[in-house]
Design a protein around this motif. Structure first.
Motif, PDB file in Angstrom:
ATOM      1  N   TYR A 133     -15.009 -42.744   2.347  1.00 47.62           N
ATOM      2  CA  TYR A 133     -15.451 -44.113   2.638  1.00 47.62           C
ATOM      3  C   TYR A 133     -16.426 -44.626   1.577  1.00 47.62           C
ATOM      4  CZ  TYR A 133     -13.329 -42.910   7.106  1.00 47.62           C
ATOM      5  OH  TYR A 133     -12.468 -42.478   8.070  1.00 47.62           O
ATOM      6  N   HIS A 139     -13.908 -49.123  -0.487  1.00 48.59           N
ATOM      7  CA  HIS A 139     -13.760 -50.397   0.228  1.00 48.59           C
ATOM      8  C   HIS A 139     -15.093 -51.115   0.399  1.00 48.59           C
ATOM      9  CE1 HIS A 139     -13.740 -47.321   3.641  1.00 48.59           C
ATOM     10  NE2 HIS A 139     -14.907 -47.914   3.764  1.00 48.59           N
ATOM     11  N   TYR A 140     -16.192 -50.505  -0.068  1.00 45.15           N
ATOM     12  CA  TYR A 140     -17.477 -51.203  -0.060  1.00 45.15           C
ATOM     13  C   TYR A 140     -17.715 -51.970  -1.365  1.00 45.15           C
ATOM     14  CZ  TYR A 140     -18.719 -48.805   4.249  1.00 45.15           C
ATOM     15  OH  TYR A 140     -18.747 -48.364   5.548  1.00 45.15           O
ATOM     16  N   THR A 158     -10.206 -43.693   2.087  1.00 50.26           N
ATOM     17  CA  THR A 158     -10.601 -45.088   2.056  1.00 50.26           C
ATOM     18  C   THR A 158      -9.804 -45.898   3.063  1.00 50.26           C
ATOM     19  OG1 THR A 158     -11.055 -46.926   0.521  1.00 50.26           O
ATOM     20  CG2 THR A 158      -8.933 -45.815   0.280  1.00 50.26           C
ATOM     21  N   PHE A 159     -10.237 -47.120   3.311  1.00 50.12           N
ATOM     22  CA  PHE A 159      -9.522 -47.973   4.254  1.00 50.12           C
ATOM     23  C   PHE A 159      -8.073 -48.125   3.814  1.00 50.12           C
ATOM     24  CE2 PHE A 159      -8.013 -52.159   5.640  1.00 50.12           C
ATOM     25  CZ  PHE A 159      -8.071 -51.962   7.011  1.00 50.12           C
ATOM     26  N   PRO A 170      -4.890 -49.790   2.877  1.00 52.03           N
ATOM     27  CA  PRO A 170      -4.457 -51.136   2.490  1.00 52.03           C
ATOM     28  C   PRO A 170      -3.249 -51.610   3.280  1.00 52.03           C
ATOM     29  CG  PRO A 170      -4.783 -49.737   0.554  1.00 52.03           C
ATOM     30  CD  PRO A 170      -4.826 -48.842   1.751  1.00 52.03           C
ATOM     31  N   GLU A 193      -7.528 -60.582  -0.707  1.00 55.04           N
ATOM     32  CA  GLU A 193      -8.303 -59.680  -1.560  1.00 55.04           C
ATOM     33  C   GLU A 193      -9.794 -59.983  -1.397  1.00 55.04           C
ATOM     34  OE1 GLU A 193      -7.345 -57.181  -3.451  1.00 55.04           O
ATOM     35  OE2 GLU A 193      -5.182 -57.463  -3.291  1.00 55.04           O
ATOM     36  N   SER A 220     -14.947 -54.518   2.613  1.00 55.32           N
ATOM     37  CA  SER A 220     -14.025 -55.482   2.016  1.00 55.32           C
ATOM     38  C   SER A 220     -12.601 -54.951   1.979  1.00 55.32           C
ATOM     39  CB  SER A 220     -14.466 -55.821   0.579  1.00 55.32           C
ATOM     40  OG  SER A 220     -15.750 -56.396   0.557  1.00 55.32           O
ATOM     41  N   TYR A 221     -11.656 -55.838   2.147  1.00 56.12           N
ATOM     42  CA  TYR A 221     -10.245 -55.468   2.029  1.00 56.12           C
ATOM     43  C   TYR A 221      -9.811 -55.555   0.571  1.00 56.12           C
ATOM     44  CZ  TYR A 221      -5.215 -55.603   2.066  1.00 56.12           C
ATOM     45  OH  TYR A 221      -3.900 -55.329   1.783  1.00 56.12           O
ATOM     46  N   TRP A 222      -9.198 -54.480   0.091  1.00 60.66           N
ATOM     47  CA  TRP A 222      -8.585 -54.481  -1.243  1.00 60.66           C
ATOM     48  C   TRP A 222      -7.189 -53.901  -1.123  1.00 60.66           C
ATOM     49  CZ3 TRP A 222     -11.289 -57.500  -4.109  1.00 60.66           C
ATOM     50  CH2 TRP A 222     -12.688 -57.546  -3.983  1.00 60.66           C
ATOM     51  N   TYR A 273      -6.762 -51.359  -6.004  1.00 58.27           N
ATOM     52  CA  TYR A 273      -7.318 -50.016  -6.165  1.00 58.27           C
ATOM     53  C   TYR A 273      -6.714 -49.342  -7.401  1.00 58.27           C
ATOM     54  CZ  TYR A 273      -9.417 -49.839  -1.454  1.00 58.27           C
ATOM     55  OH  TYR A 273     -10.187 -50.043  -0.335  1.00 58.27           O
TER      56      TYR A 273
END
Length: 245
Positions: A111, A114-115, A143-144, A146, A171, A190-192, A197
């Motif tokens: 984690y 995504h920050y 990580t989160f 996608p 994004e 945040s969403y990426w 990535y």
């Protein structure tokens, strides 16, 4: 990011024992992606209170250094090190701007990416990670996801719920997740996309990127049964990513 984790503080310890956060899913998948760390040097980024840093040392890492942007999190990690010394070093730093800490066999981060607050911030993170790796070294992160779908299952029984997740996230869009601990709390990131990535990681110098969906350990299947995990594994909130230098 430091401010929200400074406020969360000791609640993170409860997070560590949630079903999805346990060795049954997250830990099992993360260490499978990482491989052996026996006699290796490891830099553990976004280490929080040192949960995985301690596990890396227990798995035979010769040197383990934990880094987190939150002074509160590092304070908790240092207190545990004082109570039971494992020879772990802890540093407060933003990964995008941290000073050189040496060159490592592998870098880990559960984690972190995504920050990133912008593509530029993400790229600075990735470049600094790359610069801390030996030639042939690996960076393994969790990580989160996608590909998380708002239309898919999002059950509270796993200990985490995505809040008001959009069907088509933009994004950099702000995302929130609630952690169902004894004292529930919410995290924001945040969403990426996968493409964002990968662009940052490749521009930083990583050559081979391998995404890994979560898997459940034999112990997790034995304790809860396959049906319990089905919804989560169909639509996991996070995934593993192995990057080779």
């Amino acid at each position: 990011m430091s401010a929200q984790y400074d406020q969360i503080g000791a609640k993170v310890a409860d997070w560590d024992v949630l079903p999805v956060r346990s060795e049954y899913i997250e830990g099992h998948t993360f260490f499978k992606a990482l491989g052996s760390v026996e006699a290796q040097s490891v830099l553990d980024l976004a280490c929080g209170d040192g949960l995985y840093t301690r596990q890396l040392k227990a798995r035979g890492a010769r040197r383990a250094v934990g880094v987190d942007v939150s002074e509160e999190m590092i304070g908790g990690a240092r207190r545990q090190e004082e109570a039971q010394s494992l020879g772990i070093e802890y540093v407060v730093a933003d990964v995008a701007d941290m000073a050189p800490l040496g060159v490592f066999d592998c870098v880990t981060a559960v984690y972190l990416l995504h920050y990133a607050s912008s593509p530029e911030h993400l790229l600075r993170m990735c470049r600094n990670i790359h610069s801390h790796l030996k030639p042939g070294g690996r960076f393994v992160t969790y990580t989160f996801n996608p590909g998380f779908s708002a239309k898919g299952p999002n059950s509270t029984r796993y200990g985490i719920t995505m809040l008001d997740f959009p069907e088509s996230p933009r994004e950099g869009q702000g995302i929130s997740a609630e952690l169902h601990t004894r004292t529930p709390f919410t995290i924001h990131f945040s969403y990426w996309s996968q493409a964002t990535y990968e662009q940052a990681l490749r521009e930083a110098g990583f050559q081979r990127l391998t995404w890994m969906r979560p898997e459940c350990s034999a112990e997790g299947l034995s304790r809860y049964g396959q049906e319990f995990w089905r919804d989560y594994l169909d639509n996991p909130h996070a995934v593993a990513l192995r990057c080779e230098r």
